[in-house]
Design a protein around this motif. Structure first.
Motif, PDB file in Angstrom:
ATOM      1  N   GLN A  27       1.102  14.846  -9.074  1.00 51.88           N
ATOM      2  CA  GLN A  27       1.482  14.047  -7.921  1.00 51.88           C
ATOM      3  C   GLN A  27       0.593  14.316  -6.700  1.00 51.88           C
ATOM      4  O   GLN A  27       0.338  13.417  -5.912  1.00 51.88           O
ATOM      5  N   TYR A  28       0.101  15.563  -6.557  1.00 52.48           N
ATOM      6  CA  TYR A  28      -0.834  15.862  -5.460  1.00 52.48           C
ATOM      7  C   TYR A  28      -2.014  14.914  -5.546  1.00 52.48           C
ATOM      8  O   TYR A  28      -2.479  14.331  -4.569  1.00 52.48           O
ATOM      9  N   TYR A  73      -3.569  11.936  -2.850  1.00 49.44           N
ATOM     10  CA  TYR A  73      -4.910  11.919  -2.266  1.00 49.44           C
ATOM     11  C   TYR A  73      -5.768  10.805  -2.834  1.00 49.44           C
ATOM     12  O   TYR A  73      -6.622  10.258  -2.152  1.00 49.44           O
ATOM     13  N   ALA A  78       0.818  -1.213   0.000  1.00 56.42           N
ATOM     14  CA  ALA A  78       0.000   0.000   0.000  1.00 56.42           C
ATOM     15  C   ALA A  78       0.856   1.270   0.000  1.00 56.42           C
ATOM     16  O   ALA A  78       0.408   2.317  -0.442  1.00 56.42           O
ATOM     17  N   PRO A 110     -11.355  16.737   4.196  1.00 55.67           N
ATOM     18  CA  PRO A 110     -12.002  17.684   3.277  1.00 55.67           C
ATOM     19  C   PRO A 110     -11.518  17.544   1.833  1.00 55.67           C
ATOM     20  O   PRO A 110     -12.318  17.603   0.900  1.00 55.67           O
ATOM     21  N   THR A 111     -10.221  17.333   1.636  1.00 55.60           N
ATOM     22  CA  THR A 111      -9.708  17.202   0.275  1.00 55.60           C
ATOM     23  C   THR A 111     -10.250  15.942  -0.390  1.00 55.60           C
ATOM     24  O   THR A 111     -10.669  15.960  -1.545  1.00 55.60           O
ATOM     25  N   ARG A 116      -4.732   7.905  -3.673  1.00 50.23           N
ATOM     26  CA  ARG A 116      -4.360   6.664  -2.995  1.00 50.23           C
ATOM     27  C   ARG A 116      -5.046   6.589  -1.625  1.00 50.23           C
ATOM     28  O   ARG A 116      -5.560   5.548  -1.231  1.00 50.23           O
ATOM     29  N   GLN A 117      -5.065   7.734  -0.928  1.00 48.49           N
ATOM     30  CA  GLN A 117      -5.738   7.759   0.381  1.00 48.49           C
ATOM     31  C   GLN A 117      -7.228   7.471   0.226  1.00 48.49           C
ATOM     32  O   GLN A 117      -7.812   6.718   0.996  1.00 48.49           O
ATOM     33  N   VAL A 129      -9.923  21.341  -7.223  1.00 49.56           N
ATOM     34  CA  VAL A 129      -9.660  21.071  -5.810  1.00 49.56           C
ATOM     35  C   VAL A 129      -8.580  21.994  -5.247  1.00 49.56           C
ATOM     36  O   VAL A 129      -8.719  22.567  -4.171  1.00 49.56           O
ATOM     37  N   TRP A 130      -7.494  22.163  -5.983  1.00 55.50           N
ATOM     38  CA  TRP A 130      -6.377  22.954  -5.443  1.00 55.50           C
ATOM     39  C   TRP A 130      -6.335  24.381  -6.008  1.00 55.50           C
ATOM     40  O   TRP A 130      -5.676  25.233  -5.475  1.00 55.50           O
ATOM     41  N   PRO A 133      10.515  13.205  -4.536  1.00 54.71           N
ATOM     42  CA  PRO A 133       9.433  13.465  -3.587  1.00 54.71           C
ATOM     43  C   PRO A 133       8.969  14.930  -3.644  1.00 54.71           C
ATOM     44  O   PRO A 133       9.757  15.817  -3.964  1.00 54.71           O
ATOM     45  N   VAL A 134       7.699  15.167  -3.390  1.00 53.60           N
ATOM     46  CA  VAL A 134       7.176  16.537  -3.310  1.00 53.60           C
ATOM     47  C   VAL A 134       6.355  16.671  -2.035  1.00 53.60           C
ATOM     48  O   VAL A 134       5.872  15.700  -1.483  1.00 53.60           O
ATOM     49  N   ARG A 135       6.221  17.897  -1.584  1.00 57.52           N
ATOM     50  CA  ARG A 135       5.312  18.168  -0.458  1.00 57.52           C
ATOM     51  C   ARG A 135       3.947  18.470  -1.037  1.00 57.52           C
ATOM     52  O   ARG A 135       3.815  19.294  -1.926  1.00 57.52           O
ATOM     53  N   VAL A 136       2.955  17.785  -0.548  1.00 60.72           N
ATOM     54  CA  VAL A 136       1.625  17.944  -1.132  1.00 60.72           C
ATOM     55  C   VAL A 136       0.748  18.773  -0.207  1.00 60.72           C
ATOM     56  O   VAL A 136       0.502  18.389   0.934  1.00 60.72           O
ATOM     57  N   PRO A 137       0.261  19.899  -0.697  1.00 62.37           N
ATOM     58  CA  PRO A 137      -0.641  20.701   0.128  1.00 62.37           C
ATOM     59  C   PRO A 137      -2.056  20.138   0.081  1.00 62.37           C
ATOM     60  O   PRO A 137      -2.421  19.425  -0.847  1.00 62.37           O
ATOM     61  N   ALA A 138      -2.863  20.482   1.085  1.00 61.53           N
ATOM     62  CA  ALA A 138      -4.271  20.092   1.065  1.00 61.53           C
ATOM     63  C   ALA A 138      -4.990  20.955   0.040  1.00 61.53           C
ATOM     64  O   ALA A 138      -4.412  21.884  -0.525  1.00 61.53           O
ATOM     65  N   ALA A 139      -6.263  20.618  -0.185  1.00 64.79           N
ATOM     66  CA  ALA A 139      -7.041  21.378  -1.158  1.00 64.79           C
ATOM     67  C   ALA A 139      -7.123  22.837  -0.742  1.00 64.79           C
ATOM     68  O   ALA A 139      -6.970  23.173   0.437  1.00 64.79           O
ATOM     69  N   GLU A 162      -5.543  20.348   6.470  1.00 71.41           N
ATOM     70  CA  GLU A 162      -5.392  18.968   6.920  1.00 71.41           C
ATOM     71  C   GLU A 162      -3.976  18.525   6.576  1.00 71.41           C
ATOM     72  O   GLU A 162      -3.280  19.154   5.795  1.00 71.41           O
ATOM     73  N   VAL A 163      -3.579  17.445   7.162  1.00 71.24           N
ATOM     74  CA  VAL A 163      -2.249  16.927   6.890  1.00 71.24           C
ATOM     75  C   VAL A 163      -2.412  15.601   6.158  1.00 71.24           C
ATOM     76  O   VAL A 163      -3.220  14.770   6.562  1.00 71.24           O
ATOM     77  N   ALA A 164      -1.674  15.468   5.083  1.00 67.40           N
ATOM     78  CA  ALA A 164      -1.739  14.210   4.351  1.00 67.40           C
ATOM     79  C   ALA A 164      -1.235  13.091   5.240  1.00 67.40           C
ATOM     80  O   ALA A 164      -0.198  13.234   5.889  1.00 67.40           O
ATOM     81  N   VAL A 165      -1.958  12.000   5.277  1.00 66.29           N
ATOM     82  CA  VAL A 165      -1.540  10.900   6.155  1.00 66.29           C
ATOM     83  C   VAL A 165      -0.632   9.958   5.413  1.00 66.29           C
ATOM     84  O   VAL A 165      -0.895   9.647   4.272  1.00 66.29           O
ATOM     85  N   LEU A 172       3.669   1.801  -1.641  1.00 62.51           N
ATOM     86  CA  LEU A 172       4.625   1.812  -2.750  1.00 62.51           C
ATOM     87  C   LEU A 172       4.847   3.250  -3.231  1.00 62.51           C
ATOM     88  O   LEU A 172       3.885   3.969  -3.471  1.00 62.51           O
ATOM     89  N   PRO A 173       6.104   3.696  -3.374  1.00 57.80           N
ATOM     90  CA  PRO A 173       6.321   5.072  -3.827  1.00 57.80           C
ATOM     91  C   PRO A 173       5.966   5.242  -5.306  1.00 57.80           C
ATOM     92  O   PRO A 173       5.821   4.264  -6.033  1.00 57.80           O
ATOM     93  N   CYS A 206      -8.704  24.074   2.543  1.00 57.95           N
ATOM     94  CA  CYS A 206      -8.769  22.983   3.507  1.00 57.95           C
ATOM     95  C   CYS A 206      -7.557  23.066   4.426  1.00 57.95           C
ATOM     96  O   CYS A 206      -6.523  23.594   4.055  1.00 57.95           O
TER      97      CYS A 206
END
Lengths: 523, 227
Positions: free
Chosen positions: B192-193, B197, A390, B156-157, B199-200, B182-183, A509-515, A520-523, A392-393, A518
């Motif tokens: 990638q964003y 999401y 689950a 929310p996302t 996947r989540q 969404v963004w 890798p990238v840092r993904v912001p929430a919508a 929230e922190v990506a889990v 997998l990068p 919104c």
């Protein structure tokens, strides 16, 4: 001549670094000779109470000999004469007078003169030999270094740059290396050369001869670099002093030109060989492509046409089950034809020069799902295990091409294994890569063939017994995987069967912001 | 008896046009045919059909331009036919408002499933309040989601993503469309964003996230919710 555009902007050019050390003025040397005699005299006076007149002469002889080791013959004889006069004046009776009364003394003085002349002659010859040897060694070293650097240069332009840098270090001034252009003429860098300079360079190129002339406050030299059958380049130099082609420096310059010539010819030969090999390889490819393509396209076509015409002719008389099987033959063979064409198109795209992959960050499970979806009918009858972690990068890949790799591997697994045997698709992270695995429980591929099956149009000994193989599928898999910077290989499955594993690089890798809006922190 | 839905087939290859006509009639639709973009636009003016099947490689007008033009004047679903390896054109068409695409060569069943889904989408349109697609149910007012009657907690996302996909059910929503909705429009290349999401989201709504059945991937193009 337009000074601004002149090749050699002399006032700014660095001074020659290899110039000889400045000569010591002559009168300094005479002063030194006086010093030698003065020291000898001093020693002679000190030892006088204990020594005979012969010993005093010996002291002067010692001084003269030491001087002769450094001086040229003229100066040595001068020193010796000075010693004789001093010795005679101070120590030989009658003292304080220049008088030679004793024949033996005369002989001693004569011997002193001869020894001084001989020693200085010998030592001078030694010095000259030593200098020549060291200059020759230096020149050899220079040529050797040039040779090494040239042989490491991958491109023609690098050869020119290396030569230019080396010559600049050797001779100072400004250096230009003009190469042959695409049309076989001497290149004409108009920005760097005036028309007059170009004419001189062309002259050296066409005549193949060294030309030197004074211009713009300096001395310019044009030296052709000759190959076995044609001129290859021209070296231009601007020096502070004129350069004699017969001098050591001139010889060194031509030796450098010869090194450059050898390097250019070596490179041209290597390139010609590479082209020949490539042409032969292309020819071989073309003919095998033609035979493989005609086979792989004709076989399904034959099936389609035969089934279609049978249906057309015997429509009413045919058993419904038979006509259904004929129709499904048409569909199956048609799809096979499509797959062959797709493989050929991908292959030609990957092999065309300058191909650029449209790589994006992709999720492995998406690509796997797409490939499995395309084969869902055929896979429905098989035990299928999909094992994707689950977490997998992401991989950096062009998804359609990776899907095609999976399709080819899965189709091979379907085609060459018993109808109810299981197929497994799995993935794991290995270093900076994701390794994807397609495993079947078929007969496996003999160890000796595991590399060959990736060759274009090679078909495994197992494959030959059955129809339908393309002989192109695995080679495309390899081409795709390698184009992505990964590797592909075959191994044996535990308990029998084939495992094909290939790697694909992870995406950065990238840092993904929430919508937007919104929090929230990506889990 | 309800009138048979009319499908306009725009395809320059005569054989293909004929086969599609036969297949559509066999499935209970009325098929009208056009061989060029101009003909298609003329037929549309005469009597607007319920759905259009549009080949992207037309001889006179670029298929994507035809789609854009139709979108401006009509509200009918469009399904695009394209060749494999033309992902960029597919994305352009989807961004121009096309509902779905099918890659040639395709099976009859595949195309007909898309036709049915597109017609259903056209019948419902975008709904507010309660959304139900397959076994996914979403209450947009109370912001609640359940899959197969089991409540699911979404961030929310994730909720926003699923909302878009559900309200466009049966349609492929491109990466660009999802990202800019969404963004925001300036993020529309950050695929990638979306992957993170998605996947989540799949981990929460799919039984087996590695073999998704509810949220499907259109490889290199976008996502769709299975109808």
């Amino acid at each position: 001549m337009d000074a601004a555009r002149a090749l050699f902007r002399w006032p700014n050019a660095p001074p020659p670094t290899s110039a000889r050390p400045a000569e010591v003025p002559r009168w300094h040397l005479y002063l030194l000779a006086l010093c030698f005699v003065a020291v000898s005299t001093l020693v002679a006076i000190v030892v006088e109470p204990y020594a005979s007149i012969e010993d005093e002469a010996m002291i002067y002889l010692l001084g003269d000999t030491l001087a002769a080791l450094r001086f040229d013959p003229k100066l040595s004889v001068f020193t010796a004469l000075l010693s004789i006069l001093t010795c005679d004046f101070l120590f030989i009776p009658p003292r304080m007078a220049f008088a030679l009364t004793d024949a033996r003394k005369t002989l001693t003085f004569l011997a002193m003169l001869v020894v001084a002349a001989l020693v200085s002659g010998l030592s001078q010859r030694l010095r000259v030999q030593e200098q020549t040897a060291s200059r020759a060694a230096q020149a050899n070293k220079t040529l050797y270094e040039l040779n090494v650097e040239l042989s490491r240069s991958p491109e023609l332009s690098d050869l020119a740059a290396v030569t230019k840098r080396r010559l600049q270090r050797l001779f100072g001034g400004e250096v230009l290396v003009l190469l042959k252009d695409a049309e076989g003429k001497l290149e004409r860098p108009f920005q760097e050369l005036t028309a007059a300079e170009l004419a001189l360079a062309e002259g050296a190129w066409l005549d193949g001869e060294f030309s030197a002339h004074a211009a713009n406050g300096g001395h310019a030299v044009w030296l052709p670099v000759l190959g076995k059958s044609e001129p290859l380049a021209v070296i231009g130099l601007r020096l502070s002093a004129p350069l004699d082609p017969r001098s050591e420096e001139g010889q060194l310059l031509s030796a450098c030109a010869r090194e450059l010539s050898a390097a250019i010819e070596r490179m041209q030969l290597a390139q010609a060989m590479q082209r020949a090999v490539l042409a032969a390889e292309t020819e071989r490819m073309r003919s095998s492509l033609l035979s493989a393509v005609s086979h792989d396209l004709k076989t399904p076509l034959a099936g389609i046409v035969a089934s279609g015409t049978t249906l057309l002719e015997h429509r009413e008389k045919l058993d419904p089950q038979v006509s259904r099987s004929l129709v499904s033959t048409i569909v199956r063979e048609g799809e096979r034809l499509g797959q062959v064409l797709q493989n050929l198109l991908s292959m030609s795209r990957l092999e065309s020069s300058g191909v650029r992959l449209r790589r994006t960050p992709e999720a492995v499970e998406d690509i796997v799902a797409a490939a499995l979806g395309r084969l869902s009918d055929a896979l429905a009858l098989r035990p299928l295990v999909v094992d994707l972690p689950a977490d997998l990068p992401w991989i950096q890949a062009e998804p359609a091409l990776i899907e095609q790799v999976l399709l080819n591997l899965l189709e091979n697994a379907l085609r060459y294994t018993p109808p109810s045997s299981s197929i497994e698709v799995s993935a794991r992270t290995v270093g900076g890569f994701v390794a994807l695995k397609v495993a079947d429980s078929g007969p496996g591929i003999p160890e000796g063939e595991r590399d060959q099956v990736f060759e274009q149009f090679y078909r495994g000994s197992q494959a030959k017994k059955r129809d339908g193989g393309v002989g192109l599928g695995l080679s495309i898999c390899r081409a795709v995987v390698r184009a992505h910077g990964g590797e592909i290989g075959i191994s044996e499955r535990e308990g029998g069967g084939t495992v094909v594993e290939f790697t694909l690089p992870l995406s950065p890798p990238v840092r993904v912001p929430a919508a937007a809006g919104c929090c929230e922190v990506a889990v | 008896m309800t009138p048979r839905p009319v499908v306009l087939v725009v395809e320059d290859d005569r054989e293909m046009r004929g086969v599609l006509g036969v297949a559509l009639r066999g499935r209970g639709y009325d098929a009208i045919e056009a061989a060029t973009g101009r003909q298609a636009l003329a037929k549309l003016r005469e009597a607007p059909p319920h759905l259009m099947i549009l080949d992207l490689g037309l001889p006179d007008i670029d298929g994507v331009d035809v789609a854009t033009h139709v979108r401006h004047e009509h509200d009918l679903p469009i399904i695009v036919l394209s060749a494999r390896g033309e992902e960029e054109q597919q994305i352009r068409a989807l961004d121009a408002g096309v509902n779905d695409f099918v890659t040639k060569p395709f099976r009859e069943g595949e195309l007909m499933a898309r036709v049915r889904a597109a017609l259903r989408y056209a019948a419902h349109g975008r709904e507010l309040g309660e959304l139900q697609v397959g076994d996914i149910r979403m209450d947009t007012v109370r912001r609640e989601v359940s899959v197969n009657e089991v409540p699911v907690e979404l961030t929310p996302t994730e909720f926003k993503l699923l909302h878009i996909l559900l309200s466009e059910a049966g349609r492929v929503v491109t990466h660009h469309q999802l990202l800019s909705e969404v963004w925001g429009p300036s993020y529309k290349s950050e695929v990638q964003y979306l992957r993170v999401y998605m996947r989540q989201l799949r981990a929460k709504v799919e039984e087996d996230a590695s073999r998704p059945r509810r949220i499907l991937t259109a490889l290199g193009v976008g996502y769709r919710v299975a109808h």
